[in-house]
Design a protein around this motif. Sequence first.
Motif, mmCIF file in Angstrom:
data_model
loop_
_atom_site.group_PDB
_atom_site.id
_atom_site.type_symbol
_atom_site.label_atom_id
_atom_site.label_comp_id
_atom_site.label_asym_id
_atom_site.label_seq_id
_atom_site.Cartn_x
_atom_site.Cartn_y
_atom_site.Cartn_z
ATOM 1 N N TYR A 248 0.841 -1.209 -0.122
ATOM 2 C CA TYR A 248 -0.086 -0.143 0.092
ATOM 3 C C TYR A 248 0.655 1.307 -0.174
ATOM 4 C CZ TYR A 248 -4.464 -2.665 0.266
ATOM 5 O OH TYR A 248 -4.976 -3.764 0.587
ATOM 6 N N GLY A 249 1.978 1.202 -0.170
ATOM 7 C CA GLY A 249 2.649 1.951 -0.281
ATOM 8 C C GLY A 249 3.505 2.759 1.268
ATOM 9 N N GLY A 250 3.077 2.356 2.271
ATOM 10 C CA GLY A 250 3.993 2.157 3.677
ATOM 11 C C GLY A 250 5.285 1.973 4.256
ATOM 12 N N LEU A 251 5.041 2.021 5.301
ATOM 13 C CA LEU A 251 6.004 1.773 5.772
ATOM 14 C C LEU A 251 6.216 0.848 7.374
ATOM 15 C CD1 LEU A 251 8.457 5.076 5.345
ATOM 16 C CD2 LEU A 251 8.376 3.471 4.081
ATOM 17 N N LEU A 252 7.423 -0.456 6.850
ATOM 18 C CA LEU A 252 7.440 -1.273 8.438
ATOM 19 C C LEU A 252 8.079 0.208 9.352
ATOM 20 C CD1 LEU A 252 6.406 -3.593 10.017
ATOM 21 C CD2 LEU A 252 8.363 -4.467 9.205
ATOM 22 N N ILE A 253 7.562 0.182 10.511
ATOM 23 C CA ILE A 253 8.506 1.166 11.547
ATOM 24 C C ILE A 253 8.296 -0.258 12.773
ATOM 25 C CG2 ILE A 253 8.613 2.832 13.557
ATOM 26 C CD1 ILE A 253 6.967 4.225 11.956
ATOM 27 N N SER A 254 9.081 -0.821 13.153
ATOM 28 C CA SER A 254 9.551 -1.637 14.155
ATOM 29 C C SER A 254 9.953 -1.479 15.320
ATOM 30 C CB SER A 254 10.531 -2.819 13.439
ATOM 31 O OG SER A 254 11.045 -3.958 14.378
ATOM 32 N N ASP A 255 9.147 -1.690 16.376
ATOM 33 C CA ASP A 255 9.333 -0.971 17.639
ATOM 34 C C ASP A 255 9.780 -2.845 18.510
ATOM 35 O OD1 ASP A 255 8.958 -0.245 20.304
ATOM 36 O OD2 ASP A 255 7.234 1.026 20.570
ATOM 37 N N GLU A 256 11.334 -2.136 18.365
ATOM 38 C CA GLU A 256 12.426 -2.834 18.965
ATOM 39 C C GLU A 256 12.365 -2.201 21.047
ATOM 40 O OE1 GLU A 256 13.333 -5.894 18.023
ATOM 41 O OE2 GLU A 256 12.550 -5.161 16.078
ATOM 42 N N VAL A 257 11.548 -1.171 21.090
ATOM 43 C CA VAL A 257 11.842 -1.079 22.966
ATOM 44 C C VAL A 257 12.336 -1.827 24.139
ATOM 45 C CG1 VAL A 257 11.067 0.308 24.541
ATOM 46 C CG2 VAL A 257 10.743 1.273 22.498
ATOM 47 N N GLN A 258 11.649 -2.646 23.798
ATOM 48 C CA GLN A 258 11.565 -4.357 25.012
ATOM 49 C C GLN A 258 12.595 -5.319 23.850
ATOM 50 O OE1 GLN A 258 8.712 -5.347 27.675
ATOM 51 N NE2 GLN A 258 7.917 -3.105 27.327
ATOM 52 N N THR A 259 12.391 -5.191 22.990
ATOM 53 C CA THR A 259 13.083 -6.884 22.676
ATOM 54 C C THR A 259 14.357 -6.336 21.561
ATOM 55 O OG1 THR A 259 11.163 -5.706 20.044
ATOM 56 C CG2 THR A 259 10.867 -7.468 21.288
#
Length: 444
Positions: A248-259
């Motif tokens: 869909y033309g969007g980005l993946l933001i991975s939240d690695e704050v805990q991981t």
Amino acid sequence: MNSSRVTETASGQSTEMVTKHTGHLFPWVKPYYREPIVLSDAEGVWVRDLEGREYLDFFAGILTTSIGHCHPDVTSAVEAQLHRIGHTSPLYVTEPQVLAAEQLARLAPGDLRRSAFTNSGTEAIETALAAACIYTGRSEIIALRQGYSGRSALATNLTGHASWRPLPTQVAGIKHARAPYTYRSPLGPGAAEEEQTDFFIDDLVDVIESATGGRPAALLAETIQGVGGFIVPPRGYLWRAAEVIRSYGGLLISDEVQTGFGRTGKVWFGIEHAGVVPDIMVMAKGIANGFPVGATITTDEIAEAWTGHSISTFGGNPISMAAAVATMTVMQREDVRTLCEARGAQVRVEMERLCSDFDWIGEVRGMGLMQAMEIVDHPETRRPDAARAQALLEAARDENLLVGVGGRYGHVVRMGPSMLVTEEEVDEAMARLARACLAADDAL
Ligand SMILES: Cc1ncc(COP(=O)(O)O)c(C=O)c1O
């Protein structure tokens, strides 16, 4: 623990401190336990309260003292930096910030190499979202239910728990897809993993198709939902979710704050288990072993799209950066990825054994040194049992073991100790947890 650092205090001082805490701080600065613990000293996985009582810390300030309290390498790096220069603002270049960015680029997957440093996970999330919206020229964001993103207006709106969204401020343009929470999936916890993945991916597509204009800027996802109760997505979910959002033309933001930083075992960042390189990655908590650092990393292309002004006075300050560099150096030297895999397996075996002994432990889940037990009324009905989880939290405290709770109703007991915890310390913690489970079994 170094006894020379222990403060000699009379019994009762804790009570006075708790009374003052309650009187002078906002009510949301709310400590755990019926009788809150006043911590004063720490070393490794051990902490000590004002009364001199020692606890095994298996929650590590919410997975934040990643290489143990008062690690000597971090302490000496911070001390040395304090004697050189403590603050500059981002108007000047400093060696610690450059070194931290360089280290992060080395650890991060793919071509993620441009960082922005702030002071918390909340700010790192805000930075990631701003970067995604600026780069795509779009404003709609997909987040996941049961996710937690922080305490600003934007972050609370991204968060998928009513109890963590107390602000009256409503931020438009955020839509929540289902959390990939197999234990509470409408398909039932016993459904095949591929079926679960299909189900949650269909929901993601449905949310984009029906609740947005079909032009999302980004999908924000934790690779294991931390506050949500260590919810591990079914195999293939994150890989396919990345495909969906990008289609869909969007980005993946991975939240690695805990991981992030080896916590999940084998890899540096949780998203790597899915074989995906995200477009933007967000980190905080364990990156500087307790010093306040938020980090957002992305590609040259996405970073360079942000040409307008922005500044964080304390972001990237030399003290925090010196702590981050020292912490990341220790993490690599000790290879915490491997340690987390081994120590995590040790915790897991014991939790599984407890799960077979107590029918109110509905599920054990997690990866590496991020393991949780979901507490329920009964394995068939699976109603969340927050009262039993609280009883277990208190019983563990009675055993001088600190653990955390999470989940929508506070019904998930979580563990995430220092990644340098030893085999013996894990054995000791699990023996204490087993005794606490017996006490919690009798408590209700
Ligand atoms: C996954 C995740 N993202 C973001 C945050 C926000 O971080 P901070 O509390 O440092 O603002 C948290 C905090 O718990 C978190 O767990």
